[in-house]
Write an enzyme that holds these catalytic residues in place. Structure first.
Site, PDB file in Angstrom:
ATOM      1  NE  ARG A  64      -1.716   1.602   3.608  1.00 61.26           N
ATOM      2  CZ  ARG A  64      -2.348   1.668   4.461  1.00 61.26           C
ATOM      3  NH1 ARG A  64      -3.370   1.616   5.060  1.00 61.26           N
ATOM      4  NH2 ARG A  64      -1.255   2.268   5.486  1.00 61.26           N
ATOM      5  CG  HIS A  76     -13.698   5.051  -1.850  1.00 62.97           C
ATOM      6  ND1 HIS A  76     -14.972   4.540  -2.020  1.00 62.97           N
ATOM      7  CD2 HIS A  76     -12.925   4.494  -2.586  1.00 62.97           C
ATOM      8  CE1 HIS A  76     -15.086   3.999  -2.947  1.00 62.97           C
ATOM      9  NE2 HIS A  76     -13.563   3.809  -3.489  1.00 62.97           N
TER      10      HIS A  76
HETATM   11  O1  TXD Z   1     -14.692   5.836  -5.671  1.00 63.59           O
HETATM   12  C1  TXD Z   1     -13.545   6.320  -6.026  1.00 63.59           C
HETATM   13  N1  TXD Z   1     -12.825   7.109  -5.710  1.00 63.59           N
HETATM   14  C2  TXD Z   1     -12.812   5.258  -7.051  1.00 63.59           C
HETATM   15  C3  TXD Z   1     -11.631   5.233  -7.208  1.00 63.59           C
HETATM   16  C4  TXD Z   1     -13.434   4.167  -7.890  1.00 63.59           C
HETATM   17  C5  TXD Z   1     -12.860   3.476  -8.646  1.00 63.59           C
HETATM   18  C6  TXD Z   1     -11.465   3.539  -9.051  1.00 63.59           C
HETATM   19  N2  TXD Z   1     -10.988   4.441  -8.176  1.00 63.59           N
HETATM   20  C7  TXD Z   1      -9.496   4.861  -8.345  1.00 63.59           C
HETATM   21  O2  TXD Z   1      -9.527   5.808  -9.578  1.00 63.59           O
HETATM   22  C8  TXD Z   1      -8.588   3.746  -9.096  1.00 63.59           C
HETATM   23  O3  TXD Z   1      -7.833   3.151  -8.052  1.00 63.59           O
HETATM   24  C9  TXD Z   1      -7.544   4.940  -9.640  1.00 63.59           C
HETATM   25  O4  TXD Z   1      -6.513   5.403  -8.805  1.00 63.59           O
HETATM   26  C10 TXD Z   1      -8.353   5.858 -10.172  1.00 63.59           C
HETATM   27  C11 TXD Z   1      -8.409   5.782 -11.771  1.00 63.59           C
HETATM   28  O5  TXD Z   1      -9.218   4.551 -12.323  1.00 63.59           O
HETATM   29  P1  TXD Z   1      -9.009   4.143 -13.755  1.00 63.59           P
HETATM   30  O6  TXD Z   1      -9.480   2.917 -14.012  1.00 63.59           O
HETATM   31  O7  TXD Z   1      -9.503   5.106 -14.576  1.00 63.59           O
HETATM   32  O8  TXD Z   1      -7.329   3.860 -13.904  1.00 63.59           O
HETATM   33  P2  TXD Z   1      -6.693   3.897 -15.205  1.00 63.59           P
HETATM   34  O9  TXD Z   1      -7.147   3.308 -16.315  1.00 63.59           O
HETATM   35  O10 TXD Z   1      -5.257   3.077 -14.943  1.00 63.59           O
HETATM   36  O11 TXD Z   1      -6.109   5.211 -15.757  1.00 63.59           O
HETATM   37  C12 TXD Z   1      -5.379   6.046 -14.787  1.00 63.59           C
HETATM   38  C13 TXD Z   1      -4.561   7.044 -15.850  1.00 63.59           C
HETATM   39  C14 TXD Z   1      -3.821   6.140 -16.891  1.00 63.59           C
HETATM   40  O12 TXD Z   1      -3.957   6.299 -18.234  1.00 63.59           O
HETATM   41  C15 TXD Z   1      -2.296   6.740 -16.706  1.00 63.59           C
HETATM   42  O13 TXD Z   1      -1.785   6.716 -17.774  1.00 63.59           O
HETATM   43  C16 TXD Z   1      -2.395   8.056 -16.189  1.00 63.59           C
HETATM   44  O14 TXD Z   1      -3.814   7.693 -15.282  1.00 63.59           O
HETATM   45  N3  TXD Z   1      -1.481   8.761 -15.396  1.00 63.59           N
HETATM   46  C17 TXD Z   1      -1.217   9.981 -15.453  1.00 63.59           C
HETATM   47  N4  TXD Z   1      -1.852  10.831 -15.977  1.00 63.59           N
HETATM   48  C18 TXD Z   1      -1.652  12.215 -15.932  1.00 63.59           C
HETATM   49  N5  TXD Z   1      -0.414  12.427 -15.156  1.00 63.59           N
HETATM   50  C19 TXD Z   1       0.292  11.473 -14.357  1.00 63.59           C
HETATM   51  N6  TXD Z   1       1.281  11.854 -13.608  1.00 63.59           N
HETATM   52  C20 TXD Z   1      -0.189  10.225 -14.363  1.00 63.59           C
HETATM   53  N7  TXD Z   1       0.242   9.074 -14.157  1.00 63.59           N
HETATM   54  C21 TXD Z   1      -0.721   8.057 -14.615  1.00 63.59           C
END
Ligand code: TXD
Length: 319
Positions: free
Chosen positions: A89, A176
């Site tokens: 974590r 959450h």
């Molecule tokens: O209720 C809630 N808050 C949640 C949270 C419910 C479901 C999912 N939850 C969380 O949302 C999950 O644990 C993740 O931390 C986020 C995003 O979930 P998602 O399914 O959209 O994850 P992805 O598909 O991996 O997308 C994350 C994107 C990916 O395209 C990376 O390239 C990008 O983030 N990424 C970045 N973008 C911009 N800047 C930086 N530094 C960066 N690093 C990674």
């Protein structure tokens, strides 16, 4: 009147769905930002090509340059990495904390007047860190979890009672996930509290207990089924409801991770509570009376969030 502008920081599963929903609802023009090369551009182009079929007018732009989010009215942050096998974590915390730093600085420089909704996990810590790094007013930075958690609760209750989801309201508090606190006494069907429905013979206490348990583990249930990734449709829909309440000054009462300054006996933490969201961002924090059980559950949540913040502060000395 100029169109509003929404910036999705992170264009993965939730980010892409957010952009789709925002365009379909014509909330404004959409910028998809991501560090992954081609991903935001590809999704923006694909979504733009849905426009003529669906008949929505929204400009969608994919980018890896923060300058493109300039002047955004709303920023929704999903940037980060999910937890992978073998990752502790704290490993996850360390990586996503660095991501929040980059995102917070980008927003501070280019969209300091935006209403910012954080979704990245671990939510209650990341929204706090994002606020710190961005320096934006606390009322303009909020975390999305409660709308999703209560939607899960509402879905299960509606299913159990065989009534419309529209008539089921549900109340959740706290952090959450595992530590969230579904408050049954404030959850209703058309205004009738769930404990009354148990008395009326609509269901049994055992079934309600099972629903509460399933709601708490709602995210994990989907992760297990998908096998590769976490929920994205309902999380994106939930964040869009919050964005819409801000953009249209609807003043909806929604559960969200908000900055507490003494309410519920908590100071300088982001925890899930009911709030009013309108043009002023988080305009009011609703402080309700909790029974002993809810109070205790809330405290467990607060302690878990505190522990995460301590870990964040250890990882980044500037916090
Ligand atoms: O209720 C809630 N808050 C949640 C949270 C419910 C479901 C999912 N939850 C969380 O949302 C999950 O644990 C993740 O931390 C986020 C995003 O979930 P998602 O399914 O959209 O994850 P992805 O598909 O991996 O997308 C994350 C994107 C990916 O395209 C990376 O390239 C990008 O983030 N990424 C970045 N973008 C911009 N800047 C930086 N530094 C960066 N690093 C990674």
């Amino acid at each position: 009147m100029a169109r509003k502008k929404l910036a999705m920081i992170g264009s993965g599963m939730i980010g892409g769905t957010l952009a789709h929903l925002a365009a379909m609802k014509e909330l404004g023009d959409v910028v998809l930002f991501d560090i992954a090369d081609g991903l935001p551009q590809g999704k923006a182009l694909d979504l733009s090509q849905a426009g003529p079929v669906e008949g929505f007018d929204a400009k969608l732009k994919g980018t890896s340059d923060y300058a493109d989010i300039a002047g955004a009215d709303v920023c929704i942050v999903t940037a980060g990495v999910p937890r992978k096998d073998g990752m502790s974590r704290d490993d996850l915390l360390g990586i996503n904390l660095k991501v929040m730093k980059a995102v917070g600085e980008g927003i501070k420089q280019h969209a300091p007047n935006a209403f910012v909704i954080c979704i990245t996990n671990p939510l209650d810590a990341m929204v706090w860190a994002l606020r710190e790094f961005s320096g934006l007013p606390h009322n303009m930075v909020v975390g999305m979890a409660g709308v999703l958690d209560s939607a899960r609760f509402r879905h299960f209750l509606a299913d159990e009672f065989n009534v419309s989801v529209e008539d089921v309201t549900a109340f959740v508090l706290g952090g959450h996930g595992d530590t969230m606190v579904p408050v049954v006494q404030y959850s209703t069907v058309a205004g009738i509290p769930v404990p009354d429905l148990v008395e009326m013979g609509w269901t049994t206490q055992d079934k309600i207990d099972a629903i509460v348990k399933r709601t708490r583990g709602g995210g994990g249930e989907i992760v297990k089924l998908l096998g590769n990734g976490s929920a994205f449709y309902a999380p994106a829909t939930s964040a869009i409801a919050m964005a819409e309440s801000f953009l249209k000054d609807k003043k909806r009462v929604l559960p969200a991770a908000a900055h507490l300054t003494g309410q519920y006996g908590v100071d300088d933490l982001y925890v899930g509570v009911p709030v009013v969201i309108g043009e002023g961002g988080v305009e009011r924090i609703v402080e309700i009376k909790l029974d002993a059980e809810a109070k205790q559950g809330f405290q467990v949540s607060v302690d878990a969030v505190k522990e995460l913040l301590d870990a964040c502060k250890e990882l980044d000395g500037s916090l």
